[in-house]
Structure formats: C-alpha cells, structure tokens
Design a protein around this motif. Structure first.
Motif, PDB file in Angstrom:
ATOM      1  N   ARG A  83       0.971  -1.094  -0.070  1.00 48.31           N
ATOM      2  CA  ARG A  83      -0.160  -0.081  -0.014  1.00 48.31           C
ATOM      3  C   ARG A  83       0.779   1.183   0.062  1.00 48.31           C
ATOM      4  NH1 ARG A  83      -3.927  -0.073   4.794  1.00 48.31           N
ATOM      5  NH2 ARG A  83      -4.411   2.134   3.744  1.00 48.31           N
ATOM      6  N   ASP A  84       2.213   1.148  -0.344  1.00 50.61           N
ATOM      7  CA  ASP A  84       2.950   2.286  -0.383  1.00 50.61           C
ATOM      8  C   ASP A  84       2.680   3.191  -1.831  1.00 50.61           C
ATOM      9  OD1 ASP A  84       4.320   1.626   1.969  1.00 50.61           O
ATOM     10  OD2 ASP A  84       5.852   0.504   0.752  1.00 50.61           O
ATOM     11  N   HIS A  85       3.048   4.474  -1.510  1.00 44.49           N
ATOM     12  CA  HIS A  85       2.895   5.377  -2.525  1.00 44.49           C
ATOM     13  C   HIS A  85       4.293   5.427  -3.328  1.00 44.49           C
ATOM     14  CE1 HIS A  85      -0.986   7.809  -0.771  1.00 44.49           C
ATOM     15  NE2 HIS A  85      -0.939   6.611  -0.990  1.00 44.49           N
ATOM     16  N   VAL A  86       4.012   5.360  -4.602  1.00 44.26           N
ATOM     17  CA  VAL A  86       5.244   5.315  -5.535  1.00 44.26           C
ATOM     18  C   VAL A  86       5.248   6.156  -6.708  1.00 44.26           C
ATOM     19  CG1 VAL A  86       5.664   2.994  -4.738  1.00 44.26           C
ATOM     20  CG2 VAL A  86       4.626   3.278  -6.666  1.00 44.26           C
ATOM     21  N   THR A  87       6.341   6.635  -7.209  1.00 46.10           N
ATOM     22  CA  THR A  87       6.187   7.469  -8.305  1.00 46.10           C
ATOM     23  C   THR A  87       6.768   6.950  -9.713  1.00 46.10           C
ATOM     24  OG1 THR A  87       8.348   8.320  -7.902  1.00 46.10           O
ATOM     25  CG2 THR A  87       6.427   9.665  -7.004  1.00 46.10           C
ATOM     26  N   LYS A  88       7.042   5.443  -9.527  1.00 45.01           N
ATOM     27  CA  LYS A  88       7.535   4.618 -10.663  1.00 45.01           C
ATOM     28  C   LYS A  88       6.264   3.616 -10.894  1.00 45.01           C
ATOM     29  CE  LYS A  88       9.786   1.601  -7.532  1.00 45.01           C
ATOM     30  NZ  LYS A  88      11.197   0.828  -7.224  1.00 45.01           N
ATOM     31  N   ALA A  89       6.371   2.916 -12.087  1.00 43.90           N
ATOM     32  CA  ALA A  89       5.642   2.087 -12.553  1.00 43.90           C
ATOM     33  C   ALA A  89       5.707   0.736 -11.581  1.00 43.90           C
ATOM     34  CB  ALA A  89       5.866   1.458 -13.928  1.00 43.90           C
ATOM     35  N   VAL A  90       4.631   0.008 -11.534  1.00 43.08           N
ATOM     36  CA  VAL A  90       4.437  -1.152 -10.691  1.00 43.08           C
ATOM     37  C   VAL A  90       4.206  -2.249 -11.402  1.00 43.08           C
ATOM     38  CG1 VAL A  90       3.175  -2.261  -8.655  1.00 43.08           C
ATOM     39  CG2 VAL A  90       3.782   0.339  -8.751  1.00 43.08           C
ATOM     40  N   GLY A 100      -1.877  -3.482  -4.167  1.00 41.41           N
ATOM     41  CA  GLY A 100      -0.440  -3.193  -4.214  1.00 41.41           C
ATOM     42  C   GLY A 100      -0.177  -1.807  -4.261  1.00 41.41           C
ATOM     43  N   ASP A 101       1.201  -1.793  -4.326  1.00 41.57           N
ATOM     44  CA  ASP A 101       1.859  -0.260  -4.091  1.00 41.57           C
ATOM     45  C   ASP A 101       1.185   0.572  -5.196  1.00 41.57           C
ATOM     46  OD1 ASP A 101       3.138  -1.043  -2.101  1.00 41.57           O
ATOM     47  OD2 ASP A 101       5.146  -1.374  -3.320  1.00 41.57           O
ATOM     48  N   HIS A 102       0.977   1.905  -5.271  1.00 42.50           N
ATOM     49  CA  HIS A 102       0.308   2.533  -6.336  1.00 42.50           C
ATOM     50  C   HIS A 102       0.519   4.170  -6.020  1.00 42.50           C
ATOM     51  CE1 HIS A 102      -2.094   2.202  -2.483  1.00 42.50           C
ATOM     52  NE2 HIS A 102      -2.289   3.459  -2.494  1.00 42.50           N
ATOM     53  N   SER A 103       0.173   4.857  -7.115  1.00 39.38           N
ATOM     54  CA  SER A 103       0.261   6.442  -7.209  1.00 39.38           C
ATOM     55  C   SER A 103      -0.317   6.843  -6.071  1.00 39.38           C
ATOM     56  CB  SER A 103      -0.206   6.735  -8.402  1.00 39.38           C
ATOM     57  OG  SER A 103      -0.291   8.207  -8.360  1.00 39.38           O
ATOM     58  N   LYS A 116     -11.180   5.287 -22.352  1.00 43.29           N
ATOM     59  CA  LYS A 116      -9.868   4.818 -22.577  1.00 43.29           C
ATOM     60  C   LYS A 116      -9.085   4.173 -21.705  1.00 43.29           C
ATOM     61  CE  LYS A 116      -9.170   8.293 -26.240  1.00 43.29           C
ATOM     62  NZ  LYS A 116      -8.372   9.673 -26.922  1.00 43.29           N
ATOM     63  N   ALA A 117      -8.103   3.490 -21.909  1.00 46.19           N
ATOM     64  CA  ALA A 117      -7.403   2.657 -20.724  1.00 46.19           C
ATOM     65  C   ALA A 117      -6.774   3.807 -19.638  1.00 46.19           C
ATOM     66  CB  ALA A 117      -6.137   1.879 -21.225  1.00 46.19           C
ATOM     67  N   ILE A 118      -6.805   3.404 -18.309  1.00 47.13           N
ATOM     68  CA  ILE A 118      -6.435   4.415 -17.404  1.00 47.13           C
ATOM     69  C   ILE A 118      -5.252   3.773 -16.518  1.00 47.13           C
ATOM     70  CG2 ILE A 118      -8.683   5.387 -17.314  1.00 47.13           C
ATOM     71  CD1 ILE A 118      -8.912   3.372 -14.665  1.00 47.13           C
ATOM     72  N   PRO A 119      -4.335   4.644 -16.057  1.00 47.21           N
ATOM     73  CA  PRO A 119      -3.102   4.223 -15.127  1.00 47.21           C
ATOM     74  C   PRO A 119      -3.479   3.298 -14.261  1.00 47.21           C
ATOM     75  CG  PRO A 119      -3.085   6.590 -15.647  1.00 47.21           C
ATOM     76  CD  PRO A 119      -4.373   6.187 -16.034  1.00 47.21           C
ATOM     77  N   GLU A 120      -2.881   1.963 -14.260  1.00 51.07           N
ATOM     78  CA  GLU A 120      -3.238   1.083 -13.205  1.00 51.07           C
ATOM     79  C   GLU A 120      -2.947   1.509 -11.742  1.00 51.07           C
ATOM     80  OE1 GLU A 120      -2.541  -3.477 -15.499  1.00 51.07           O
ATOM     81  OE2 GLU A 120      -1.063  -2.514 -14.358  1.00 51.07           O
ATOM     82  N   VAL A 121      -1.751   2.338 -11.802  1.00 54.86           N
ATOM     83  CA  VAL A 121      -1.365   2.650 -10.430  1.00 54.86           C
ATOM     84  C   VAL A 121      -2.325   3.796  -9.859  1.00 54.86           C
ATOM     85  CG1 VAL A 121       1.207   2.414 -10.787  1.00 54.86           C
ATOM     86  CG2 VAL A 121       0.285   4.687 -11.531  1.00 54.86           C
ATOM     87  N   ASN A 122      -3.143   4.114 -10.515  1.00 56.80           N
ATOM     88  CA  ASN A 122      -3.941   5.259 -10.088  1.00 56.80           C
ATOM     89  C   ASN A 122      -5.286   4.475  -9.729  1.00 56.80           C
ATOM     90  OD1 ASN A 122      -2.421   6.973 -12.436  1.00 56.80           O
ATOM     91  ND2 ASN A 122      -2.747   8.116 -10.388  1.00 56.80           N
ATOM     92  N   ALA A 123      -5.725   3.581 -10.623  1.00 56.60           N
ATOM     93  CA  ALA A 123      -7.079   2.816 -10.190  1.00 56.60           C
ATOM     94  C   ALA A 123      -6.778   1.863  -8.961  1.00 56.60           C
ATOM     95  CB  ALA A 123      -7.222   1.940 -11.511  1.00 56.60           C
ATOM     96  N   VAL A 124      -5.740   1.567  -8.787  1.00 56.75           N
ATOM     97  CA  VAL A 124      -5.502   0.658  -7.623  1.00 56.75           C
ATOM     98  C   VAL A 124      -5.929   1.615  -6.414  1.00 56.75           C
ATOM     99  CG1 VAL A 124      -3.784  -0.534  -6.155  1.00 56.75           C
ATOM    100  CG2 VAL A 124      -3.975  -1.015  -8.652  1.00 56.75           C
ATOM    101  N   HIS A 125      -5.285   2.602  -6.436  1.00 66.30           N
ATOM    102  CA  HIS A 125      -5.547   3.874  -5.361  1.00 66.30           C
ATOM    103  C   HIS A 125      -7.190   3.997  -5.150  1.00 66.30           C
ATOM    104  CE1 HIS A 125      -3.858   7.357  -2.800  1.00 66.30           C
ATOM    105  NE2 HIS A 125      -4.881   6.947  -2.266  1.00 66.30           N
ATOM    106  N   SER A 126      -7.782   3.971  -6.080  1.00 70.31           N
ATOM    107  CA  SER A 126      -9.154   3.839  -5.942  1.00 70.31           C
ATOM    108  C   SER A 126      -9.648   2.608  -5.341  1.00 70.31           C
ATOM    109  CB  SER A 126      -9.984   4.095  -7.319  1.00 70.31           C
ATOM    110  OG  SER A 126      -9.552   5.192  -7.977  1.00 70.31           O
ATOM    111  N   LEU A 127      -9.315   1.459  -5.654  1.00 71.25           N
ATOM    112  CA  LEU A 127      -9.812   0.329  -4.848  1.00 71.25           C
ATOM    113  C   LEU A 127      -9.331   0.348  -3.670  1.00 71.25           C
ATOM    114  CD1 LEU A 127      -8.558  -2.496  -7.415  1.00 71.25           C
ATOM    115  CD2 LEU A 127     -10.706  -1.032  -7.395  1.00 71.25           C
ATOM    116  N   GLU A 128      -8.398   1.216  -3.293  1.00 72.28           N
ATOM    117  CA  GLU A 128      -7.925   1.287  -1.739  1.00 72.28           C
ATOM    118  C   GLU A 128      -8.915   2.078  -0.842  1.00 72.28           C
ATOM    119  OE1 GLU A 128      -3.896   2.423   0.631  1.00 72.28           O
ATOM    120  OE2 GLU A 128      -4.553   3.734  -0.875  1.00 72.28           O
ATOM    121  N   HIS A 129      -9.628   2.692  -1.591  1.00 71.70           N
ATOM    122  CA  HIS A 129     -10.756   3.845  -1.254  1.00 71.70           C
ATOM    123  C   HIS A 129     -12.084   2.869  -1.050  1.00 71.70           C
ATOM    124  CE1 HIS A 129      -8.578   7.925  -2.033  1.00 71.70           C
ATOM    125  NE2 HIS A 129      -7.924   6.802  -1.344  1.00 71.70           N
ATOM    126  N   GLY A 130     -12.154   1.647  -1.495  1.00 73.79           N
ATOM    127  CA  GLY A 130     -13.421   1.006  -1.597  1.00 73.79           C
ATOM    128  C   GLY A 130     -14.074   1.030  -2.696  1.00 73.79           C
TER     129      GLY A 130
END
Length: 215
Positions: A83-90, A100-103, A116-130
């Motif tokens: 659940r770490d915030h990262v600035t690189k691709a995961v 997983g780690d995300h933006s 259109k397709a969206i960045p996974e690292v941002n979408a994963v953060h949305s999942l973290e919010h429920g």
C-alpha cells in the motif's frame, strides 16, 4: 283570509321540503367525502405498506448477497498487498490489479466511466478507497458494455475502463477481490457491487472518490 293561510302553508311546506332536500344532499356529500377519504387513506396505507415491504425485501436480499460467496471469485490476502505510494511503474501479478503499491493520486471513482485505458497505479488507489473497478476487453459486446456503464454511472465508489490485455471479456475488481462474469446481467455483478462497494475489504473506507485524477 283562508286563501292567504293556504298560500302561507303551501309556501312553508315547499320551504321545508327544500330544507329536507338540501339536508339530504349535504348528508350524501358528507358520506361521499368520508368514503373517498377513507378509500384514499386506505390506498396510501396499502401503498406505504407495499413500499416498506419491498424495501425490507431488498435489504434482506442485499444482506444475503453480502454474506454469500461470489461464485468463481479469486481472492488475495488484502493485508499482504502493498500500500505504499510510489512514483514509478508497478508490475502487478494480476490483470487488472486488485491491490499493491500505487500512485498517491487516485482515479476519480464517483461513478466515472472512462472510454480509454487508465493508469493502473491510479486505479489501484481507487480500490484502496473502496471502489469497484469494472473492466472489459475487445471481446465484450457493446450491449454488455453499455449496461455496465449505466450501472457504474449510478454507483458512487465505482469506475469503469477498457483493459485490452485482460483474460476475461468482463471483469470486476475490488481490493483483494476479482471475478470474471459472463454478461452484464450475470447475477454476480449485483452481488459483487453489494459486497465490495465500500465493503469490509476496503483499507480506507470513506476516503474520497472525487478530487483525484480524471482522464
């Protein structure tokens, strides 16, 4: 004199008859109003009872859906997902990712439908919010995509986007949870939403789904 008395008596009789007729009309009107009012009240009570019964049945159905396991659902240990915030691709071990780690910036997920397709690292953060993330590839029918988009559009804490290289035509993901469904009318769609939109798997329940990243 006799003629006047007769005329007066006749006039009084007519007046009395008119009074009785008016009183009869008033009684009929009163009975009609009471009858209509009773019917309206009974109808409102009946309708209110129907609405309450329907709401109760819907709550019971949702409670049952929330308790029952989702058929063919895949699960990952939510506590072991980074659940770490990262600035690189995961590089995520599943597609689409379910955690997983995300933006540090989430994708807006207040019923947002992305074309259109969206960045996974941002979408994963949305999942973290429920949020529940609905995804599809080129094998999905236009009808199914449209129906799912309508559902997402009506559901806060959900989002939708294409993922071209995912295994299933239609997939639903939440934090640590994922299922491939057969169609937009698959009963598992409603069940998955009921269980996991702000569900118990959510690491950060109540966190914002607006003010993040938009396409």
């Amino acid at each position: 004199m006799a003629s006047n008395k007769t005329a007066n008596a006749s006039r009084k009789a007519r007046i009395e008859e008119m009074r009785r007729a008016e009183q009869a009309r008033e009684r009929r009107t009163r009975f009609l109003v009471i009858g209509l009012s009773t019917a309206v009240v009974a109808g409102l009570v009946g309708f209110g009872s129907y609405v309450l019964l329907k709401e109760s049945e819907e709550k019971e159905q949702k409670a049952a859906q929330a308790k029952a396991p989702v058929k063919e659902e895949k699960s990952w240990d939510a506590k072991k997902l980074g659940r770490d915030h990262v600035t690189k691709a995961v590089s995520y071990p599943m597609k689409p990712p379910v955690g997983g780690d995300h933006s540090q910036v989430w994708m807006n997920c207040e019923g947002d439908v992305y074309k259109k397709a969206i960045p996974e690292v941002n979408a994963v953060h949305s999942l973290e919010h429920g949020a529940v993330w609905v995804t599809y590839n080129d094998k999905a029918s236009d009808g199914d995509v449209k129906k799912l988009a309508e559902k997402v559009g009506k559901t806060p804490y959900s989002l939708m986007s294409p993922v071209k290289d995912q295994a299933g035509a239609l997939m639903l993901s939440a934090w640590g949870k994922q299922v491939t469904v057969d169609s937009a009318t698959d009963p598992r769609v409603d069940q998955f939403f009921t269980k996991y939109v702000q569900g118990p798997q959510t690491p950060e329940p109540g966190a914002a789904c607006t003010g993040g990243m938009a396409q």
